[in-house]
Write an enzyme that holds these catalytic residues in place. Sequence first.
Site, PDB file in Angstrom:
ATOM      1  N   SER A  24       4.854   2.796   7.763  1.00  0.00           N
ATOM      2  CA  SER A  24       4.464   1.635   6.967  1.00  0.00           C
ATOM      3  C   SER A  24       5.595   1.170   6.061  1.00  0.00           C
ATOM      4  O   SER A  24       6.213   1.971   5.361  1.00  0.00           O
ATOM      5  CB  SER A  24       3.238   1.961   6.109  1.00  0.00           C
ATOM      6  OG  SER A  24       2.096   2.099   6.901  1.00  0.00           O
ATOM      7  N   HIS A  32       0.811  -1.219   0.000  1.00  0.00           N
ATOM      8  CA  HIS A  32       0.000   0.000   0.000  1.00  0.00           C
ATOM      9  C   HIS A  32       0.846   1.273   0.000  1.00  0.00           C
ATOM     10  O   HIS A  32       0.349   2.355  -0.274  1.00  0.00           O
ATOM     11  CB  HIS A  32      -0.989   0.004   1.180  1.00  0.00           C
ATOM     12  CG  HIS A  32      -0.386   0.292   2.519  1.00  0.00           C
ATOM     13  ND1 HIS A  32      -0.106  -0.682   3.450  1.00  0.00           N
ATOM     14  CD2 HIS A  32      -0.035   1.451   3.107  1.00  0.00           C
ATOM     15  CE1 HIS A  32       0.386  -0.150   4.549  1.00  0.00           C
ATOM     16  NE2 HIS A  32       0.440   1.162   4.358  1.00  0.00           N
ATOM     17  N   ASP A  60       0.153  -7.584   1.472  1.00  0.00           N
ATOM     18  CA  ASP A  60       0.629  -6.214   1.649  1.00  0.00           C
ATOM     19  C   ASP A  60       2.154  -6.123   1.610  1.00  0.00           C
ATOM     20  O   ASP A  60       2.778  -5.460   2.439  1.00  0.00           O
ATOM     21  CB  ASP A  60       0.112  -5.619   2.962  1.00  0.00           C
ATOM     22  CG  ASP A  60       0.201  -4.089   2.965  1.00  0.00           C
ATOM     23  OD1 ASP A  60       0.313  -3.497   1.873  1.00  0.00           O
ATOM     24  OD2 ASP A  60       0.174  -3.499   4.060  1.00  0.00           O
TER      25      ASP A  60
END
Length: 457
Positions: free
Chosen positions: A265, A160, A190
Amino acid sequence: MYNDEKNLYHYTYRKDGAEPTLGETLHAAGGQSGPRGPEWEEKPVKKNRLGLKITALALSCALLGGAAGGGAVWAATRAVQNESEINVSSRPVTQVALRSVDGKTQLSDAEIYAANVNSVVSIRTSATAGYNFLGQPVQTASAGSGFVMSKDGYILTNYHVVKGAETVTVTMYNGDEYNATYIGGEEDYDIAVIKVEAQELQSVTLGDSSTLNVGDHVLAIGNPLGELTFSMSGGMVSCVDRAINVDGTPFNMIQTDASINPGNSGGPLFNQYGEVVGIVSAKYSQSSNGTTVEGLGFAIPMNDVFSMVKDIMTNGYVSNRAYLGVTPQTMNESWAAQYHYDVTAGVFITYVEPDSAADKAGLKMGDVITKVDGTEIKTVEDLNLAKKKYSAGDTATLEIYRPDGTVTVEITWGAAPKEEQTQQQEPVQQKPNNWSDGYSGGNGNVDPFDMFRYFFG
């Protein structure tokens, strides 16, 4: 002369009645410091010389006694001042040893940072989010983190983080910048691999995430807010193998109370030995009733994705992802009533692909999958989560409900068709930078919280 001050009497030698200064007192006593006192005019006195000597001796004794008293007062004053002195440590600056990660030696937090910060990268992306009313493209910019997997420039991050990106820029700790190329990714897990054209980069050392225990100390290095680059936060493992659901996609996660924020992230999660055991991915922000929560960060276990990462680096996509070959539907009471089934939970098979793993194992339309290797399956999300534990070629035992009874079926997982795998060769268009998806817990395996996934950080 006596002065009346606050009902106290003080004797003074001064004609104006004022108190003598300390300098005057010291001067009168023969001291050298302080302002010089007034010159006293000496007038001849024709008195008895012996009486004068006695008087002078007595006066000298009195003045010397006063000087001694003044010295005592000065010493006492200095002692009081010494009590307010500030203590300053003379300890030298601690030098952090640059130690290598060998998987055997526990390192201090500072040593883990020093050993790995050159392997962590800042990732900036840009993309076209749409067009304004004049037909002009609207550009967006976002940020995330990643870490170097190999010396020749392969970098691992979250899918993402680079989803929909048109340009990807990587910045190293020393300030070097590179334009990165997207190699491939797996949205269901992911993960994504990008590459920069560089040599002799410092890569991380991967660890065994299955060795983590609740209470183990872990550290995260990343770029919170996309601005506070190469920041480290620490905490403990709060839970292992935590099943959560993000927008219908199930994930198996390491739960930690280490501070995780937008921009973290894709960054690494380190164990006490300086090894990467997880990929920082998400955090909880709110409970289902709107209550703000803290200390709920999540990372993807390294063991769950390591083989896929190697596959992406080699082939550009995950070639060995486990594949069943059915069209699934979550079983519910309405379907059970329609087909007169005795089960109201599980995965109802509406179609079986010819020559697929399911077809070879004898599955057929109308079967309901209720267990995979003893793990209860209530929804399609449960089946997808269970499937993530396997690769193509692995075997498993399925428990199947049929109207005429329950049977067990042995299957060998197949590999997803190449055309399906390569759909993720180019990331799909990203959502706006402030977009977040959430979920409400729907089964027993998911915590009852709403989830904020921080896309692009």
